[in-house]
Write an enzyme that holds these catalytic residues in place. Structure first.
Site, PDB file in Angstrom:
ATOM      1  N   GLU A 285       0.837  -1.201   0.000  1.00 53.64           N
ATOM      2  CA  GLU A 285       0.000   0.000   0.000  1.00 53.64           C
ATOM      3  C   GLU A 285       0.875   1.255   0.000  1.00 53.64           C
ATOM      4  O   GLU A 285       1.758   1.393   0.859  1.00 53.64           O
ATOM      5  CB  GLU A 285      -0.919  -0.027   1.228  1.00 53.64           C
ATOM      6  CG  GLU A 285      -1.931  -1.168   1.151  1.00 53.64           C
ATOM      7  CD  GLU A 285      -2.404  -1.670   2.516  1.00 53.64           C
ATOM      8  OE1 GLU A 285      -2.183  -0.975   3.525  1.00 53.64           O
ATOM      9  OE2 GLU A 285      -2.992  -2.768   2.562  1.00 53.64           O
TER      10      GLU A 285
ATOM     11  N   GLU B 141      -4.687  -6.740   2.855  1.00 57.19           N
ATOM     12  CA  GLU B 141      -3.533  -7.570   3.237  1.00 57.19           C
ATOM     13  C   GLU B 141      -3.747  -9.037   2.896  1.00 57.19           C
ATOM     14  O   GLU B 141      -2.832  -9.720   2.447  1.00 57.19           O
ATOM     15  CB  GLU B 141      -3.210  -7.407   4.729  1.00 57.19           C
ATOM     16  CG  GLU B 141      -2.460  -6.119   5.078  1.00 57.19           C
ATOM     17  CD  GLU B 141      -3.329  -4.881   5.060  1.00 57.19           C
ATOM     18  OE1 GLU B 141      -4.563  -5.008   4.944  1.00 57.19           O
ATOM     19  OE2 GLU B 141      -2.773  -3.763   5.159  1.00 57.19           O
TER      20      GLU B 141
ATOM     21  N   GLN C  28       2.350  -2.003   5.996  1.00 60.94           N
ATOM     22  CA  GLN C  28       2.667  -0.653   6.472  1.00 60.94           C
ATOM     23  C   GLN C  28       3.216  -0.710   7.900  1.00 60.94           C
ATOM     24  O   GLN C  28       4.132   0.021   8.250  1.00 60.94           O
ATOM     25  CB  GLN C  28       1.435   0.237   6.372  1.00 60.94           C
ATOM     26  CG  GLN C  28       1.002   0.410   4.911  1.00 60.94           C
ATOM     27  CD  GLN C  28       0.236   1.674   4.645  1.00 60.94           C
ATOM     28  OE1 GLN C  28      -0.511   2.157   5.490  1.00 60.94           O
ATOM     29  NE2 GLN C  28       0.405   2.227   3.455  1.00 60.94           N
ATOM     30  N   PHE C  29       2.631  -1.595   8.683  1.00 58.88           N
ATOM     31  CA  PHE C  29       3.111  -1.848  10.041  1.00 58.88           C
ATOM     32  C   PHE C  29       2.967  -3.350  10.291  1.00 58.88           C
ATOM     33  O   PHE C  29       1.997  -3.960   9.833  1.00 58.88           O
ATOM     34  CB  PHE C  29       2.272  -1.083  11.077  1.00 58.88           C
ATOM     35  CG  PHE C  29       2.459   0.410  11.002  1.00 58.88           C
ATOM     36  CD1 PHE C  29       3.375   1.054  11.837  1.00 58.88           C
ATOM     37  CD2 PHE C  29       1.742   1.170  10.090  1.00 58.88           C
ATOM     38  CE1 PHE C  29       3.557   2.429  11.765  1.00 58.88           C
ATOM     39  CE2 PHE C  29       1.926   2.544  10.006  1.00 58.88           C
ATOM     40  CZ  PHE C  29       2.836   3.185  10.852  1.00 58.88           C
TER      41      PHE C  29
ATOM     42  N   ASP D  53       1.922  -4.841  12.724  1.00 62.14           N
ATOM     43  CA  ASP D  53       0.649  -5.146  13.396  1.00 62.14           C
ATOM     44  C   ASP D  53      -0.387  -5.684  12.409  1.00 62.14           C
ATOM     45  O   ASP D  53      -1.226  -6.506  12.770  1.00 62.14           O
ATOM     46  CB  ASP D  53       0.095  -3.890  14.059  1.00 62.14           C
ATOM     47  CG  ASP D  53       1.125  -3.197  14.940  1.00 62.14           C
ATOM     48  OD1 ASP D  53       0.879  -3.038  16.127  1.00 62.14           O
ATOM     49  OD2 ASP D  53       2.207  -2.828  14.414  1.00 62.14           O
ATOM     50  N   PHE D  54      -0.325  -5.231  11.164  1.00 63.38           N
ATOM     51  CA  PHE D  54      -1.326  -5.629  10.172  1.00 63.38           C
ATOM     52  C   PHE D  54      -1.103  -7.042   9.648  1.00 63.38           C
ATOM     53  O   PHE D  54      -1.880  -7.544   8.837  1.00 63.38           O
ATOM     54  CB  PHE D  54      -1.364  -4.611   9.026  1.00 63.38           C
ATOM     55  CG  PHE D  54      -1.820  -3.264   9.507  1.00 63.38           C
ATOM     56  CD1 PHE D  54      -3.167  -3.008   9.701  1.00 63.38           C
ATOM     57  CD2 PHE D  54      -0.909  -2.277   9.838  1.00 63.38           C
ATOM     58  CE1 PHE D  54      -3.593  -1.786  10.201  1.00 63.38           C
ATOM     59  CE2 PHE D  54      -1.328  -1.047  10.336  1.00 63.38           C
ATOM     60  CZ  PHE D  54      -2.672  -0.801  10.525  1.00 63.38           C
TER      61      PHE D  54
ATOM     62  N   HIS E 209       0.360   0.120  16.248  1.00 58.92           N
ATOM     63  CA  HIS E 209       1.455   0.486  15.339  1.00 58.92           C
ATOM     64  C   HIS E 209       2.832   0.324  15.966  1.00 58.92           C
ATOM     65  O   HIS E 209       3.781   0.964  15.536  1.00 58.92           O
ATOM     66  CB  HIS E 209       1.284   1.941  14.863  1.00 58.92           C
ATOM     67  CG  HIS E 209       0.033   2.161  14.069  1.00 58.92           C
ATOM     68  ND1 HIS E 209      -1.189   2.369  14.658  1.00 58.92           N
ATOM     69  CD2 HIS E 209      -0.180   2.181  12.736  1.00 58.92           C
ATOM     70  CE1 HIS E 209      -2.107   2.519  13.718  1.00 58.92           C
ATOM     71  NE2 HIS E 209      -1.532   2.401  12.548  1.00 58.92           N
TER      72      HIS E 209
END
Ligand code: TPP
Lengths: 336, 323
Positions: free
Chosen positions: B29, B60, B82-83, B85-86, B127
């Site tokens: 992304e 994702e 992006q992080f 966590d995702f 994050h």
């Protein structure tokens, strides 16, 4: 007295050759007969684990497999045994996998139709419904990146249509404009839950067109010829750079969800009617008779398929059981 | 040799791998013109174009799943989260498809998933996580976490070369803080090999990712009082325990340091294996220095107390040495 039900022959679609009709007939017969054999083996306690058949949906499986060119790739689910056969997977391979043999496609590590074959470009079924949708988008993306005129096709059911991965995959396919074909089998049930309780709008075609702005055609999935024509056209559009394509194949799951499920929750009258009017194997047989094949010729095809299944099983039974010592082989493609 | 940052090392590895091999491409992304939330892919689209630096919708499960399909067809995709966590959003694709496919079918899925992880950047519960522990023990996956500029480059190159799915946990806090000599083009750090970063004789600190820099700084700070050996796991799964056992033969004391909450992460596997395979080597109960079992908090007063620090690690080492 109610009218007796009669089989409705497949439509006669111009341009579908006799060879294609016979190829479809062989595929639906192989799936039907092999699955009947599997059910018997299951009841005899000779098959470990569970059994899922595609009774009533063989035409979609056969058409989806046959609509591809040899260089295309496919990711079938467990109602689509005939799609495997169309790709050159043998009856022996299927039985070896059901029986958990050492030389089965999964080397005994997975059972029933939970397999694929790298050598035939068939991706091994993943149980987590929805996963194969983005996966096939990725395969199609590879073709697009390399400028190859190849197509990637997968199937899933009306139940799986509710899974989030399907949305992400369809959306991604559209945005990336890749040559992927999605064949959605609306067979009326997801396990015990009717389609009407899975979604408010049960027209998958409307939803795919309206929601993802992708082309989608509804087809009678019990008519092997019509389904073949629809999927073949979708495959060719995808190949010609028209982007992702969907097909909604409407049929009926003619048995319970799996061998352990009698399907008592299904409408039995509707099922009986379907079994006579819309049995995909008999619809195609009736078409062949109208096409001018003799009853003896049609029967000889039934016999040939029956023999092929018997030979495949006999061959599979000779295979050895897997050796537990080999279990850790292949966890990694590149072991550390 | 010029100095570059940990982040620049990652960018260089991506650039060099894409120059070397047409089958390598990136998907994620905002990674195109924008360059990703941390700027790791900045400029790559100018050289490689949107066909190889592919911006995707927010999906994702979708784009990580698509990487597996492309990998099946012989591509070598690199996905960026992006992080880290995702990674929860694409967990299924990773552990179901990525991990099991080769074992079930012999089909190779060479792909890399880059996951910027870790705290110290006031990211809060969504994050700043260190979710790498979720994948420790999952047969079929390889999980790496570079701690140095050289490894940021070298481990990424090896991950891209690798025929298995590799999860690449890059620490956000190290992105710009860590500087080092630019690795020679083409450098590879082997996957599956831990390394002694600093030799010592009193205590062994086993760590990875951001823990390595902290352990080295702490070791220097307490140099006069104790001689600390620091081992960087580099690959946290599958685990390379040999250097740890060798080190314990010398020091007899073990402290496992990680930024992941204490009941997850890679540290617990080190502890259980040392308990089984190195019990006789120990003179003291092994210590685990890691945050308490909560999500990562946001407020500086909370996050600073939550994460291991030079002070907290010094205290933990002193306790262990005093045992
Ligand atoms: C994500 C997920 N949830 C649950 C299941 C368990 N399950 C297997 S098949 C099935 C029903 C699927 O229905 P549908 O997609 O309509 O396919 P059909 O069985 O009718 O062919 C369920 C719930 C699964 N395989 N995957």
């Amino acid at each position: 007295m109610p009218e007796p039900f009669v089989t409705i022959p497949c439509l006669d679609v111009h341009g579908v050759t006799r060879e294609t009709r016979l190829a479809l007939f062989r595929l639906v017969l192989l799936q039907r007969i092999a699955e009947e054999r599997v059910m018997t083996l299951y009841r005899q306690g000779r098959i470990p684990g569970s059994v899922y058949t595609g009774r009533g949906q063989e035409a979609v499986a056969a058409a989806g497999g046959l609509a591809l060119d040899p260089t295309d790739v496919i990711a079938p689910l467990n109602r689509e045994m005939a799609a495997h056969f169309a790709r050159g997977v043998t009856v022996g391979d299927v039985f070896r996998n059901y029986l958990g043999k050492a030389d089965s496609p999964t080397r005994g590590r997975d059972g029933n139709m939970h397999f694929g074959m790298a050598s035939k470009d068939v991706f091994p079924l993943v149980s987590m419904l929805g996963d194969l949708c983005p996966l096939i988008v990725g395969a199609a993306l590879a073709f697009k990146r390399r400028g190859e005129a190849r197509v990637a096709l997968t199937f899933w059911g009306d139940g799986a249509f509710s899974v989030g991965d399907v949305h992400e995959g369809l959306n991604l396919a559209g945005v990336l404009h890749v040559p992927a074909v999605f064949v959605i089998q609306r067979n009326g049930y997801a396990y015990s839950t009717p389609t009407t309780r899975q979604m408010l709008n049960t027209s998958i075609t409307e939803r795919v067109r309206g929601g993802w702005s992708l082309p989608c055609e509804e087809v009678d999935g019990t008519d092997a010829i019509a389904t073949y024509v629809a999927i073949r056209a979708a495959v060719e559009r995808a190949r010609n750079g028209e982007g992702p394509q969907a097909i909604e194949a409407v049929s009926m799951r003619m048995e319970g969800h799996a061998a352990h499920d009698a399907g008592n929750y299904m409408d039995q009258d509707e099922k009986r009617r379907y079994e006579t009017e819309r049995d995909p194997v008999e619809r195609l047989a009736a078409r062949l008779l109208l096409d001018g094949f003799s009853a003896a010729e049609v029967d000889s095809h039934r016999q040939a398929a029956s023999d092929e299944v018997a030979a495949g099983l006999a061959e599979a039974e000779l295979s050895p059981a897997p050796d537990p010592a080999s279990l850790a082989d292949g966890v990694y493609a590149q072991p550390l | 040799m010029p100095e570059i940052t940990y982040l620049e090392a990652i960018t260089s590895a991506l650039r060099d791998a894409m120059r070397d091999d047409r089958s390598v491409f990136m998907i994620g992304e905002d990674i195109g013109h924008f360059g990703g939330p941390f700027g790791v892919t900045k400029g790559l689209i100018d050289e490689f174009g949107p066909e190889r630096i592919i911006d995707t919708p927010i999906a994702e499960e979708g784009f990580v799943g698509a990487c597996m399909g492309a990998a099946w067809m012989g591509e070598r995709p690199i996905a960026e989260l992006q992080f880290a966590d995702f990674i929860a959003c694409c967990f299924d694709a990773i552990v179901t498809v990525g991990a099991k496919t080769h074992w079930r079918s012999g089909i190779k899925l060479p792909m890399v998933l880059r996951a910027p992880y870790g705290g110290g950047v006031r990211g809060g519960p969504f994050h700043a996580s260190s979710p790498e522990g979720w994948f420790v023990g999952v047969a079929g996956l390889k999980v790496v976490a570079p701690a140095t500029v050289e490894d940021a480059y070298g481990l990424l190159r090896s991950a891209i070369d690798d025929d298995d799915p590799v999860l690449f946990f890059e620490h956000k806090g190290l992105y710009r803080r860590l500087k080092g000599e630019a690795p020679a083009t083409g450098t590879r750090t082997p996957i599956g090999k831990s390394i002694v970063r600093r030799a010592g004789s009193d205590v062994t600190v086993v760590t990875y990712g951001s823990g390595v820099d902290l352990a080295l700084r702490t070791a220097t700070a307490i140099e006069g009082a104790a001689s600390v050996e620091v081992i960087d796991l580099r690959t946290i799964w599958p685990l390379d325990l040999e250097p740890v056992l060798e080190s314990l033969g010398k020091t007899s004391r073990l402290l496992v340091l990680q930024e992941a909450a204490r009941s997850t992460g890679a540290g617990n596997l080190v502890l259980s294996r040392v308990a089984r395979e190195g019990f006789e080597l120990l003179d003291a109960p092994p210590a685990l220095h890691a945050p308490i079992d909560t999500p990562v908090p946001f407020a500086p007063e909370l996050e600073d107390g939550y994460l291991p620090s030079l002070d907290s690690l010094t205290r933990a080492l002193r306790d262990l040495l005093d045992y």
